[in-house]
Design a protein around this motif. Structure first.
Motif, PDB file in Angstrom:
ATOM      1  N   ILE A   1       0.830  -1.223   0.000  1.00  0.00           N
ATOM      2  CA  ILE A   1       0.000   0.000   0.000  1.00  0.00           C
ATOM      3  C   ILE A   1       0.853   1.258   0.000  1.00  0.00           C
ATOM      4  CG2 ILE A   1      -0.257   0.345   2.494  1.00  0.00           C
ATOM      5  CD1 ILE A   1      -3.231   0.932   1.976  1.00  0.00           C
ATOM      6  N   ALA A   2       2.085   1.137   0.515  1.00  0.00           N
ATOM      7  CA  ALA A   2       2.947   2.322   0.584  1.00  0.00           C
ATOM      8  C   ALA A   2       3.331   2.819  -0.799  1.00  0.00           C
ATOM      9  CB  ALA A   2       4.197   2.005   1.395  1.00  0.00           C
ATOM     10  N   SER A   3       3.307   1.942  -1.803  1.00  0.00           N
ATOM     11  CA  SER A   3       3.690   2.337  -3.162  1.00  0.00           C
ATOM     12  C   SER A   3       2.499   2.643  -4.060  1.00  0.00           C
ATOM     13  CB  SER A   3       4.536   1.224  -3.799  1.00  0.00           C
ATOM     14  OG  SER A   3       3.790   0.004  -3.829  1.00  0.00           O
ATOM     15  N   CYS A   4       1.299   2.587  -3.536  1.00  0.00           N
ATOM     16  CA  CYS A   4       0.103   2.882  -4.348  1.00  0.00           C
ATOM     17  C   CYS A   4      -0.004   4.384  -4.599  1.00  0.00           C
ATOM     18  CB  CYS A   4      -1.153   2.379  -3.640  1.00  0.00           C
ATOM     19  SG  CYS A   4      -1.275   0.579  -3.593  1.00  0.00           S
ATOM     20  N   PRO A   5      -0.234   4.802  -5.831  1.00  0.00           N
ATOM     21  CA  PRO A   5      -0.294   6.249  -6.129  1.00  0.00           C
ATOM     22  C   PRO A   5      -1.508   6.953  -5.520  1.00  0.00           C
ATOM     23  CG  PRO A   5      -0.886   4.952  -8.069  1.00  0.00           C
ATOM     24  CD  PRO A   5      -0.401   3.978  -7.047  1.00  0.00           C
ATOM     25  N   ASP A   6      -2.589   6.210  -5.277  1.00  0.00           N
ATOM     26  CA  ASP A   6      -3.796   6.841  -4.735  1.00  0.00           C
ATOM     27  C   ASP A   6      -3.922   6.639  -3.228  1.00  0.00           C
ATOM     28  OD1 ASP A   6      -4.171   4.107  -4.940  1.00  0.00           O
ATOM     29  OD2 ASP A   6      -6.325   4.272  -5.344  1.00  0.00           O
ATOM     30  N   LEU A   7      -2.794   6.446  -2.542  1.00  0.00           N
ATOM     31  CA  LEU A   7      -2.816   6.204  -1.099  1.00  0.00           C
ATOM     32  C   LEU A   7      -3.438   7.383  -0.364  1.00  0.00           C
ATOM     33  CD1 LEU A   7      -1.998   4.646   1.454  1.00  0.00           C
ATOM     34  CD2 LEU A   7       0.258   5.730   1.295  1.00  0.00           C
ATOM     35  N   ASP A   8      -4.368   7.072   0.498  1.00  0.00           N
ATOM     36  CA  ASP A   8      -5.038   8.078   1.335  1.00  0.00           C
ATOM     37  C   ASP A   8      -4.530   7.909   2.763  1.00  0.00           C
ATOM     38  OD1 ASP A   8      -6.674   9.782   2.704  1.00  0.00           O
ATOM     39  OD2 ASP A   8      -8.525   9.147   1.729  1.00  0.00           O
ATOM     40  N   SER A   9      -4.181   9.022   3.376  1.00  0.00           N
ATOM     41  CA  SER A   9      -3.634   8.961   4.735  1.00  0.00           C
ATOM     42  C   SER A   9      -4.591   8.277   5.710  1.00  0.00           C
ATOM     43  CB  SER A   9      -3.314  10.371   5.215  1.00  0.00           C
ATOM     44  OG  SER A   9      -4.494  11.189   5.200  1.00  0.00           O
ATOM     45  N   LYS A  10      -5.904   8.436   5.462  1.00  0.00           N
ATOM     46  CA  LYS A  10      -6.880   7.824   6.370  1.00  0.00           C
ATOM     47  C   LYS A  10      -6.764   6.307   6.369  1.00  0.00           C
ATOM     48  CE  LYS A  10     -10.300  11.528   5.879  1.00  0.00           C
ATOM     49  NZ  LYS A  10     -11.674  11.885   5.425  1.00  0.00           N
ATOM     50  N   GLN A  11      -6.382   5.738   5.222  1.00  0.00           N
ATOM     51  CA  GLN A  11      -6.246   4.285   5.149  1.00  0.00           C
ATOM     52  C   GLN A  11      -5.121   3.796   6.049  1.00  0.00           C
ATOM     53  OE1 GLN A  11      -5.759   4.282   0.897  1.00  0.00           O
ATOM     54  NE2 GLN A  11      -7.858   3.573   0.525  1.00  0.00           N
ATOM     55  N   LEU A  12      -3.997   4.523   6.044  1.00  0.00           N
ATOM     56  CA  LEU A  12      -2.880   4.146   6.923  1.00  0.00           C
ATOM     57  C   LEU A  12      -3.247   4.283   8.391  1.00  0.00           C
ATOM     58  CD1 LEU A  12       0.355   5.555   5.250  1.00  0.00           C
ATOM     59  CD2 LEU A  12      -0.223   3.177   5.689  1.00  0.00           C
ATOM     60  N   VAL A  13      -3.971   5.344   8.710  1.00  0.00           N
ATOM     61  CA  VAL A  13      -4.399   5.547  10.093  1.00  0.00           C
ATOM     62  C   VAL A  13      -5.288   4.393  10.538  1.00  0.00           C
ATOM     63  CG1 VAL A  13      -5.756   7.032  11.608  1.00  0.00           C
ATOM     64  CG2 VAL A  13      -4.174   8.053   9.975  1.00  0.00           C
ATOM     65  N   LEU A  14      -6.238   3.998   9.682  1.00  0.00           N
ATOM     66  CA  LEU A  14      -7.127   2.882  10.025  1.00  0.00           C
ATOM     67  C   LEU A  14      -6.349   1.573  10.138  1.00  0.00           C
ATOM     68  CD1 LEU A  14     -10.171   3.715   7.697  1.00  0.00           C
ATOM     69  CD2 LEU A  14     -10.150   3.783  10.189  1.00  0.00           C
ATOM     70  N   MET A  15      -5.360   1.367   9.260  1.00  0.00           N
ATOM     71  CA  MET A  15      -4.553   0.155   9.324  1.00  0.00           C
ATOM     72  C   MET A  15      -3.795   0.060  10.638  1.00  0.00           C
ATOM     73  SD  MET A  15      -3.152  -0.069   5.383  1.00  0.00           S
ATOM     74  CE  MET A  15      -2.084  -1.469   5.696  1.00  0.00           C
ATOM     75  N   ASN A  16      -3.269   1.190  11.108  1.00  0.00           N
ATOM     76  CA  ASN A  16      -2.550   1.173  12.381  1.00  0.00           C
ATOM     77  C   ASN A  16      -3.487   0.923  13.555  1.00  0.00           C
ATOM     78  OD1 ASN A  16       0.556   2.081  12.416  1.00  0.00           O
ATOM     79  ND2 ASN A  16      -0.467   2.946  10.618  1.00  0.00           N
ATOM     80  N   THR A  17      -4.701   1.452  13.438  1.00  0.00           N
ATOM     81  CA  THR A  17      -5.694   1.183  14.490  1.00  0.00           C
ATOM     82  C   THR A  17      -6.023  -0.304  14.525  1.00  0.00           C
ATOM     83  OG1 THR A  17      -6.639   3.375  14.153  1.00  0.00           O
ATOM     84  CG2 THR A  17      -7.979   1.781  15.329  1.00  0.00           C
ATOM     85  N   LEU A  18      -6.198  -0.921  13.343  1.00  0.00           N
ATOM     86  CA  LEU A  18      -6.454  -2.359  13.278  1.00  0.00           C
ATOM     87  C   LEU A  18      -5.263  -3.155  13.798  1.00  0.00           C
ATOM     88  CD1 LEU A  18      -8.174  -2.707   9.777  1.00  0.00           C
ATOM     89  CD2 LEU A  18      -9.224  -3.224  11.972  1.00  0.00           C
ATOM     90  N   ALA A  19      -4.056  -2.713  13.410  1.00  0.00           N
ATOM     91  CA  ALA A  19      -2.849  -3.444  13.814  1.00  0.00           C
ATOM     92  C   ALA A  19      -2.634  -3.400  15.324  1.00  0.00           C
ATOM     93  CB  ALA A  19      -1.631  -2.855  13.100  1.00  0.00           C
ATOM     94  N   SER A  20      -3.043  -2.293  15.957  1.00  0.00           N
ATOM     95  CA  SER A  20      -2.854  -2.202  17.411  1.00  0.00           C
ATOM     96  C   SER A  20      -3.691  -3.235  18.155  1.00  0.00           C
ATOM     97  CB  SER A  20      -3.211  -0.792  17.889  1.00  0.00           C
ATOM     98  OG  SER A  20      -4.609  -0.547  17.687  1.00  0.00           O
ATOM     99  N   GLY A  21      -4.775  -3.682  17.503  1.00  0.00           N
ATOM    100  CA  GLY A  21      -5.601  -4.706  18.134  1.00  0.00           C
ATOM    101  C   GLY A  21      -5.273  -6.105  17.681  1.00  0.00           C
TER     102      GLY A  21
END
Length: 938
Positions: A540-560
């Motif tokens: 996902i880090a190399s996707c051109p249409d990466l949205d910051s909200k997606q990374l934030v949500l991924m980290n929230t999921l990863a914390s659990g």
């Protein structure tokens, strides 16, 4: 003066009036050329003409009276008197006709769209009235009755347009007898005369309808219109008269439909007028009268009747049945020619709307849908309109909505004229819709169905709806659109636990899109596949249409996530992307928020572990008192610092950990800080507030019941802690506010539980304790408790009454804001007591109303007391008094009069009672007169 001299004086006066009448009429006739265009009339000219009209009116009246006296004398006066009278009649008739014709010519410009001027209408009305008076005075009423009645009707219409209602009413009253005479003798007339009589009678009855309508007497207007139905069978009418009758009913129906936006009365009145118009239309048709396009009146009447019923369908189930019956009649009697398909289609659309609005059964709605599709004209406009109607069925009838779309598609494919709307493409025997509007409409329908299933937590069904929206038949919008539908379906499949189906759908989505990689990560975390999750994070880090909200949500999921490697990889990716130039700004703030929330969440976990260890080794506690003190202060400071940005759940857990640690410290230590009691109370208060938010988000379940009971226990402990704070503490005011909020929270919990007995006890204690903390605080707490209780329908009326009574009796009326609030409470408590309608409640209502009157009549308060509240108070007191047969009837009405007299200019109560009807104002004045007479007798 002797008899002879008196008679001579009357003769001279009659001669003078005749001279004045003659001169005035001639002057008016001389003015007629200048009145060809009424637009040029000035106020001065209008005043001159008004004086001229008055002189003519007086002269005509005296002439008629003189003529009547002359007729009595004519018995012995010979032939000469009759010849003199005949000459006068000819002159009057000639003058009247000339003035009438000029008024008709002057009214021609009014047929344009120009706004009518009040002065122009007034002059025109008086011209016609003057002409009518002259013609009436010249004519033999028995010989020219029909002619006079027609002129009278047109004169009444002009007077109504000029707002001369009194004069119009006088003319209408005078013509009623003539109309009756004409009706009773109609059989004597020949065919030509019958036509003239019919036109005159219809014109007069329509004028009577308008007179009643202008007086807001719709019942009388409807009765007059109903009587025209009886006339239709006795007089001979032309096409124009029939159209006038039908048009009048249509216009009145339209008028009342516009009024229906205010209340339901307008709908009922509109239906009555339209029904009457339908009777007139059908009466004409049944008699075989052939009028061009007459069937359009019938179609319009039936459709408008159904539309009127549709306005009440949601509140009155019978209205839907009546409206549907009207539409059925419309369809049955409409010629099934292609040119009429649009008319019947509108009827079927409205019928479906009626049935849906009335909450009919699924089978009834399905029958209406089938009828609509069977009779649909296959043109773009009607197809889109039908699809929009089917979309409205999604929430109430989701199965029928899909059935409608499937049936419509089947019929379209079977209808040659519809193939142009859904053109097939010979691509592996599959169809594709080439019109984007249709694709959007169909996909919207499918997405709405999926959204409803998703809202009902039926994820498997929702996934199937979204998967249907991804069908190739909708490919005209591009692969991106289909991929979005597949991802939505995959998300629902993941939530339903169907991981295998979700995996297959994700494989069909473009891998270079960030949304696809986010979904891969989400699926991997749910399945516990750490390696797949790490790969999705890297991709996902190399996707051109990466949205910051997606990374934030991924980290929230990863914390659990259970795996720490997934969490560290997600955090590493987050920090790496944070350094990119295109991800600065808001994304940086969001990323730091994720890190901060994660640290706070981890802190809560560490604190819970420490609490468990300390609880298990209680014997070693005293040696660890300093460490416990450091822990509770750390937890408390973290919670206080994070009040503006940490999640409510984390804040509540931090405060709760603080409370637990402080209890342990209290058991170990012999000395306390000066702020120990305040910090512990604040932590308890913070825990309660956070748990209250959590409680509101829970649905009725065992978890909610357990949390409610736990909160009640916490509230009890918090009150005990509040009592430990010394009276000289510098933050005593803060603790008072805490106590008030805790009371309000307890009231809300008891209302949620429906524990009304405990609620009553709590409310009484809250008001008693609040009173000791100061009037301002007490009033604020009581008002907040009242707002909470108002939100629960099951809350006993007595509890609400006790709170209102406390507010009214404890309130101050010094400032304008206090007076306004006091007036609202007075209205609420009196309305509550009137609804109970018992002897005790009426006596209490009278007492509170008297207190309000004593407040209102204070000169400093009267100006600030809202006038609409004074109107409400005295109108409701008076109306309750006249409907009340108990011993306080006179007191209610008398007090209403006293309150009304406080309004400037209403000292004699000579006005209509606020928003009530004028007749009630008359009753109020009558009661005031009777009350004064009773006082005089005493």
């Amino acid at each position: 003066m002797n008899r002879r001299s008196g008679t001579k004086a009357r003769i001279n006066m009659s001669k003078k009036l005749s001279i004045d009448l003659h001169a005035a009429v001639e002057d008016l006739k001389a003015e007629l050329p200048s009145l060809r265009s009424l637009t040029s009339i000035t106020k001065t000219k209008k005043d001159e003409l008004t004086k001229l009209f008055d002189v003519i009116q007086d002269g005509v009246t005296e002439h008629v009276n003189t003529r009547r006296r002359g007729k009595k004398k004519h018995v012995t006066s010979g032939q000469g008197g009759k010849e003199g009278h005949q000459i006068t009649a000819e002159w009057l008739d000639e003058s009247g006709v000339k003035i009438w014709n000029h008024a008709t010519q002057a009214s021609q410009p009014f047929s344009s769209s120009r706004q009518k001027n009040k002065d122009e209408l007034t002059v025109l009305a008086f011209l016609r009235l003057t002409a009518f008076r002259l013609i009436d005075a010249s004519s033999d009423p028995h010989a020219y009755l029909a002619r006079l009645l027609g002129i009278r009707a047109k004169t009444i219409q002009s007077l109504l347009e000029a707002n001369q209602f009194v004069l119009a009413g006088e003319l209408e009253t005078g013509g009623a007898e003539d109309a009756q005479t004409l009706t009773s003798k109609v059989e004597r007339w020949d065919s030509a005369e019958r036509s003239e009589v019919g036109s005159a009678l219809i014109a007069f009855w329509l004028a009577r309808v308008d007179t009643a309508a202008y007086s807001d007497n719709d019942t009388l207007a409807l009765n007059h219109m109903d009587e025209t139905l009886q006339l239709m069978g006795t007089v001979q009418l032309g096409h124009n008269e029939y159209r006038l009758l039908a048009s009048k009913c249509w216009a009145m129906g339209q008028k009342w439909m516009a009024e229906s936006r205010k209340d339901d009365q307008g709908v009922h009145a509109a239906i009555e007028w339209l029904d009457l118009g339908l009777k007139i239309v059908e009466n004409v048709a049944n008699r075989g009268v052939a009028i061009p396009d007459w069937h359009l009146f019938r179609t319009s009447m039936l459709y408008k009747i159904a539309s009127a019923y549709a306005k009440n369908a949601a509140r009155d189930p019978s209205a839907a049945a009546s409206g549907a019956a009207a539409l059925d009649r419309l369809v049955e009697t409409t010629d099934p020619k292609p040119k009429n398909l649009a008319v019947t289609h509108r009827a079927y659309i409205l019928r479906l709307h009626l049935i849906r609005t009335s909450n009919a059964s699924e089978s009834e709605v399905r029958q209406a849908v089938e009828a609509l599709i069977r009779n649909i004209p296959w043109v773009e406009e009607t197809v889109i309109e039908s699809i929009c109607q089917f979309q409205t069925l999604i929430v109430q009838y989701p199965d029928t909505a899909i059935f409608a779309m499937q049936t419509m598609l089947d019929c379209a494919l079977a209808a040659p004229q519809a193939l142009s709307l859904i053109p097939p493409t010979a691509n592996q025997n599959r169809y594709q819709i080439d019109d984007k509007a249709y694709v959007i409409a169909c996909q919207s329908l499918l997405w709405n169905s999926g959204g409803k299933s998703e809202k009902d937590n039926n994820m498997g069904e929702a996934a199937q709806w979204y998967e249907l929206a991804a069908h190739r038949v909708f490919g005209i919008l591009g692969e991106g659109n289909l991929a979005s539908c597949r991802r939505k379906a995959a998300m629902c499949y993941i939530r339903s636990g169907s991981f295998k189906v979700a995996t297959e759908l994700i494989r069909l989505c473009p891998t270079e899109e960030a949304s696809t990689q986010y979904l891969r990560f989400y699926l991997a975390v749910k399945q516990g596949h750490d390696q797949a999750a790490i790969e999705a994070t890297t991709a996902i880090a190399s996707c051109p249409d990466l949205d910051s909200k997606q990374l934030v949500l991924m980290n929230t999921l990863a914390s659990g996530a259970k795996s720490s490697s997934v969490y560290y990889k997600a955090m590493q990716t987050l920090l790496a992307v944070l350094k990119r130039a295109d991800m600065q700004g808001d994304f940086g703030k969001q990323a730091l928020s994720v890190i901060r929330d994660d640290l706070a969440d981890k802190l809560v976990g560490y604190l819970q572990s420490a609490i468990e260890l300390l609880s298990q080794n209680a014997s070693q506690g005293p040696q660890q008192a300093k460490e416990v003190a450091w822990l509770y202060k750390t937890a408390y400071n973290a919670a206080v610092r994070g009040l503006n940005y940490l999640a409510t759940k984390i804040l509540s857990d931090l405060f709760y950990a603080t409370v637990q640690l402080m209890r342990l410290y209290d058991d170990y230590a012999f000395e306390r800080d000066a702020d120990f009691a305040f910090i512990r109370t604040s932590a308890m208060f913070g825990t309660i507030c956070g748990k209250m938010f959590e409680l509101r988000d829970l649905k009725n379940s065992k978890d909610k019941s357990r949390l409610s009971q736990s909160l009640l226990d916490s509230i009890h402990d918090c009150r005990v802690a509040l009592s430990d704070i010394r009276a000289d503490h510098p933050r005593l005011a803060t603790t008072s506010s805490m106590a008030a909020i805790v009371d309000i929270c307890e009231v809300e919990i008891l209302c949620e539980q429906g524990s009304w007995g405990n609620l009553n006890t709590t409310v009484q204690e809250c008001m008693r304790e609040s009173s000791s903390s100061g009037p301002s605080s007490a009033m604020g707490t009581a008002e907040a408790i009242l707002n909470v209780c108002y939100g629960y329908e099951g809350c006993p009326t007595q509890i609400i009454f006790d709170i209102l009574a406390y507010l009214v009796t404890s309130s101050h009326t010094t400032t304008s804001a206090e007076i306004v609030q006091y007036s609202r409470w007075i209205r609420s408590i009196i309305r509550l007591l009137f609804e109970q309608s018992t002897a005790v409640s009426d006596e209490q209502a009278l007492r509170f109303a008297l207190e309000a009157y004593n407040v209102i009549r204070t000169s400093t308060v009267r100006a600030a007391y809202p006038q609409e509240e004074i109107y409400w108070l005295y109108t409701n007191l008076y109306n309750h008094g006249i409907n009340f047969n108990g011993p306080h009837q006179q007191h209610f009405c008398g007090l209403a009069i006293d309150i009304a007299s406080t309004i400037p200019g209403n000292g004699d109560v000579d006005h209509t009672v606020g928003p009530t009807r004028p007749s009630e104002g008359a009753l109020l004045r009558d009661f005031a007169d009777r009350r004064r007479s009773q006082v005089d007798r005493q």
